[in-house]
Design a protein around this motif. Structure first.
Motif, short mmCIF file in Angstrom:
data_model
loop_
_atom_site.label_atom_id
_atom_site.label_comp_id
_atom_site.label_asym_id
_atom_site.label_seq_id
_atom_site.Cartn_x
_atom_site.Cartn_y
_atom_site.Cartn_z
N LEU A 176 56.12 3.86 64.08
CA LEU A 176 56.58 5.11 63.48
C LEU A 176 56.68 6.20 64.54
CD1 LEU A 176 54.51 5.35 60.15
CD2 LEU A 176 56.84 4.50 60.47
N GLN A 194 54.92 9.99 57.03
CA GLN A 194 54.19 8.74 56.86
C GLN A 194 53.34 8.71 55.59
OE1 GLN A 194 50.73 8.49 57.27
NE2 GLN A 194 50.25 10.48 58.16
N ASP A 206 59.97 9.70 60.44
CA ASP A 206 59.15 8.73 59.69
C ASP A 206 57.66 8.98 59.91
OD1 ASP A 206 61.33 7.57 58.62
OD2 ASP A 206 61.05 5.59 59.51
N SER A 255 62.66 2.76 60.72
CA SER A 255 61.70 2.37 61.76
C SER A 255 61.82 0.87 62.02
CB SER A 255 60.28 2.70 61.31
OG SER A 255 60.12 4.10 61.13
#
Length: 402
Positions: free
Chosen positions: A335, A343, A339, A321
């Protein structure tokens, strides 16, 4: 009127193929030796006109004028040869012994022509008209044509020699002058043998058509070279612009994306929000703890080290990211995709590392996450605000932990 018809046709063809060169300079700036070429074409046009007038005056029985018109005809012929030599020298753009000889030859032929014609006003050594106004030629006229024949043959042979000797771009120019010279040599001889035929005009017409072909090739090549140079300049400018952009969009201290890059990408996000084109999206805000204390007690160099360590830690955990430094000790990560789906795992790993760092006396970075909610979020600031609040909550939590 056969003779005059050929000359009038020569005038028309001459004007058609050379119209842009004679009357529209802006369109032919790439033509080599343009000014000398234009002078040659203009005097050649004048030659065609005087040649055409010769038979027209004879047909109108204007015999008194015809003598002086014939004098003018040979004068213009001399200037045509002179301007041809000057153009050939400029076109070849090669200063050597031959071009110097060619330069002097052009002047010698013109001066010899003027001397012969001056004498001919009193003694008929070049041409004369009998009582019935029939045209007759003399040896001085033939001598002038012989000098021209010798010049054209010598020029053609020398160009042939240069063609075999060179392999560079100028080779096709040698070919142009060679072809023109041999064509003119043939038609000068024919004119000497048949004085009542327009062979000289025909020779120049064919020769200039040949030259025109090579001139167009020169112009095309010049335009191609110019375009290639422009493309190279554009590539260099793009590379320089890319380098400047890279510098502007990279934070010099940490190597992550700069605030300028953040602001530009933010515009894209806001545009997508406005167009209801934003789907899965999240943001994490980071803040390095205790930076002010370090700056005040240990100096800004130590503070910079902590900022760099914090940036390194963020980049290690969020490898896929974009990471931005948006303030002195603040960072942001956008994000999306995998990703965003992962998270929770990424943040858990990051927070564990931060807590370990706190125990080990290393860099401590607070983080706060917020995910885009299409039902409530109308602006980016709403998402940022939630992430920023979460970050401050985490910052407070870290300070309270022993």
């Amino acid at each position: 009127m056969y003779y005059a018809s050929i000359c009038i046709l020569s005038i028309l063809v001459h004007l058609i193929i050379n119209f842009n060169i004679l009357f529209k300079n802006a369109r032919v700036t790439r033509i080599p030796a343009l000014e000398s070429y234009k002078r040659f074409l203009k005097v050649l046009l004048l030659y065609y006109i005087t040649d055409a007038l010769w038979e027209l005056l004879a047909a109108l029985d204007l015999h008194k004028i015809l003598f002086y018109e014939t004098e003018l005809y040979y004068v213009v012929m001399g200037f045509t040869v002179l301007y041809w030599t000057q153009y050939a020298i400029d076109y070849l753009n090669h200063d050597n012994g031959f071009t110097k000889v060619l330069k002097y030859t052009g002047w010698i032929i013109l001066i010899a022509q003027l001397i012969i014609l001056t004498i001919n006003l009193f003694i008929p050594i070049a041409f004369w008209f009998d009582i019935e106004e029939n045209y007759h030629t003399e040896n001085a006229r033939n001598l002038s044509l012989f000098l021209q024949f010798t010049m054209f043959i010598a020029t053609g042979l020398y160009m042939t020699y240069e063609i075999f000797k060179t392999n560079d771009k100028i080779k096709h120019r040698y070919r142009a002058i060679e072809t023109f010279s041999f064509v003119m040599a043939i038609f000068v001889i024919l004119q000497a043998i048949y004085p009542m035929q327009p062979f000289y005009a025909i020779g120049f017409l064919l020769g200039t058509c040949i030259i025109h072909t090579f001139v167009l090739e020169d112009e095309r090549t010049s335009r191609q070279d110019e375009l290639e140079n422009l493309m190279k300049i554009e590539e260099i400018q793009e590379a320089e612009l890319g380098s400047v952009r890279q510098m502007a969009f990279t934070d010099p201290l940490t190597g992550v994306k700069s605030k300028s890059a953040y602001q530009e990408d933010l515009l894209c996000i806001e545009s997508r929000l406005k167009n209801n084109d934003l789907k899965d999206y999240g943001i994490i805000i980071f803040d390095v703890n205790n930076l002010k204390v370090v700056n005040d007690t240990k100096g800004h160099e130590e503070g910079d080290k902590i900022i760099k360590e914090g940036a390194k830690l963020i980049c290690q955990k969020f490898k896929h990211s974009p990471v931005y430094r948006i303030g002195g000790d603040e960072f942001a990560v956008f994000l999306s995709g995998e990703d965003l789906k992962n998270q929770k795992t990424l943040l858990r790993s990051f927070n564990r590392q931060v807590e370990k760092n706190k125990k080990d006396g290393k860099v401590v970075v607070a983080s706060g996450f917020a995910e885009f909610n299409p039902e409530t979020d109308k602006t980016y600031s709403q998402i940022f605000g939630r992430a920023d609040n979460a970050m401050y909550d985490r910052k407070k939590e870290l300070k309270e932990k022993l």
